[in-house]
Enzyme design. Sequence first.
Site, short mmCIF file in Angstrom:
data_model
loop_
_atom_site.label_atom_id
_atom_site.label_comp_id
_atom_site.label_asym_id
_atom_site.label_seq_id
_atom_site.Cartn_x
_atom_site.Cartn_y
_atom_site.Cartn_z
N THR A 30 0.55 26.98 -0.57
CA THR A 30 1.89 27.55 -0.75
C THR A 30 1.81 28.88 -1.48
O THR A 30 2.55 29.82 -1.17
CB THR A 30 2.79 26.56 -1.53
OG1 THR A 30 2.77 25.29 -0.86
CG2 THR A 30 4.21 27.07 -1.61
N ASP A 215 3.73 26.78 7.99
CA ASP A 215 3.07 25.86 7.06
C ASP A 215 2.87 24.51 7.74
O ASP A 215 3.60 24.15 8.67
CB ASP A 215 3.95 25.71 5.81
CG ASP A 215 3.23 25.02 4.67
OD1 ASP A 215 1.99 24.90 4.72
OD2 ASP A 215 3.91 24.60 3.72
N ARG A 601 -3.91 12.88 -3.92
CA ARG A 601 -2.69 13.10 -4.71
C ARG A 601 -3.03 13.04 -6.21
O ARG A 601 -2.24 13.50 -7.04
CB ARG A 601 -1.65 12.01 -4.43
CG ARG A 601 -1.08 11.91 -3.03
CD ARG A 601 -0.67 13.21 -2.44
NE ARG A 601 -1.77 13.80 -1.67
CZ ARG A 601 -1.82 15.05 -1.26
NH1 ARG A 601 -0.88 15.89 -1.59
NH2 ARG A 601 -2.87 15.51 -0.56
#
Length: 671
Positions: A30, A215, A601
Amino acid sequence: MTGLNPRQLEAVHYTAGPLLVLAGAGSGKTRVITRKIAHLIGPGGISPRHICALTFTNKAAREMRERVGSRIKGAETRGLTISTFHTLGLDMLRRHPQPAGLRPRFSLLDAQDAEALIKEHLRHTKGGDAFSPAAIQHRISRWKNDLVDPAQAASRAEDDFEARLAAFYADYERSLRAYNAVDFDDLILGPARMLAEHPELRETWQGRIRYLLVDEYQDTNGAQYDLVRRLVGPRAAFTVVGDDDQSIYAWRGARPENLARLQTDYPHLKVIMLEQNYRSSATILGLANTLIANNPHVFEKRLWSEHGPGEPPRVLHCKDEGHEAEQVVSEILHLKFAEGAEFGDIAILYRGNHQARPFEKALREHNVPYVLSGGTSFFARAEVKDLMAYLRLIANPQDDAAFLRIVNTPRREIGPTTLEKLANYARERGIHLLEACGELGLGEHLSERQRERLQAFSALVSEHARRGESDPVGTMRTLVETIDYASWLREHASSQAVADRRYANITDLLDWLGALKKGELQEKTLAEMATHLTLLDVMERQDEDEGGDRVSLMTLHAAKGLEFPHVFLVGMEEELLPHRTSIEEETIEEERRLAYVGITRAQRTLTFTLTRRRKRYGEWVTSEPSRFLAELPRDQLRWDSARDETPENRKARGLSHLHALKGMLEVDRAE
């Protein structure tokens, strides 16, 4: 461009041709996209109105806009498009409805509305009860994602069953056209076809979008790939960012092979790999790399990190799912009170939503706050949407989408053929569906009985619209009783208890309306109340995103794109992860990618759990450890069997919690 590593910097600066950025988990993708937008607007000299960035969720688009806004002053981003694929598609269809076979002010059907339309067709088809509406809807969605129209679906049918499905597809599409409506998949399919069939529109959009960024490219389906290809044209000024190891949405049409297709369609494609992970410890990344190496790869990459090795990931072997939940909550309390972690730093991840129940129970019993992500929003429940549609139509008789949702709810024996004829008549007259119901000219197209049913529905809405001007809440309560909605719920619920729960949601909504009318909406009209409730729905979804200091419970699919200091990856058993269906259909590779997403994660600690037995369909079944555990390097894991825990250990753990609580209370008293 400070804070970028050499690979990220190269990706930001490269504009000489098409670019694929293979961004591993936690590698700052990002950051690359937002910095590249700033670079294109600044040194790149491209006007913001000629730049478009696409992603898959409103949340991701919102975050991207915020990040770009923090780097570039508002005026300098005027005209910049950052949106989801579907928002862009909707904008294109609204600008050019005619080339897509639509009229202005077309309606958008959500998944529930689309399934209801399919159910109506099945009700009026001989042998229709042998088909599942949800299965037909899924098949139609796959056809649309693959750019297959009803005629092509019929020509490719290999047996009678396939031919029947293709016929349902044709009926469904005919109804959509008659209603001047589109479904969610049409927001991609329509623009893709429009650009393919209308060269002048294609040139217009290629002139409007001079640089395209996408994306999560591994999540694109066939129609999205085609739309991107036609938007960028021969100039191919684009950057796409993706990771084939995180492609976990094949069940909804995603095609990770789209990454490889780029090399074929764009021979001069430049590939840059982002392999430095900024999220996880080296040990956690080592597990992830070892696991995913068992999948075949078009592009080989290996994540690495400058963080230290960190704590070794643990494996907790529990007796059953109740004990599993208790063990996990005990570990959470230890993290909170002995190690000072925040509840919001902790996530429990699982393969299926049904696994959440014992964890919710254990968390409640220990007064641990939690948020269940991916649960059904109050406003997304079918019964609430039904009443909201009545409210919208009474407030605005021109709301055709609301009309279509409730004209047969409860059942009024108004079939799809009747509605198609009504829609065609309304289109010819240039009026809305509710208004068309009362016109005398409709008698030339429908039987007297069909007309009477439509007129009765129109009269019902008109009567309550008149009442609603003076008593909006009382009107809605009367309406629910008039249409006998409680009986409709009983008729369609699996049990009386389910029907009661659903009716309780209606009661809650009506009570809420009453409280609003007495308070902040005292002077508001019915139309203004409907708008207010729609805004509340948006705010509720935003609140769900924010979470707060609560333990997060979510599926592995929902966890993609998120990160947590402490992760519990639960239910590491065969037929759970990997899922039984994937074992039967031999689609283990996607399940391995799902486990990989779960592992990556975690930032600081990672704990796997599995049970010795688990209840399935009311019977105890012996559990088998997941094959994915066997694929991990055993010497990198700490295996803790709950059976081996001694009373002394449990006592010591409990005392540490008590001491921590005592300390917190003393601090509170001192303050």
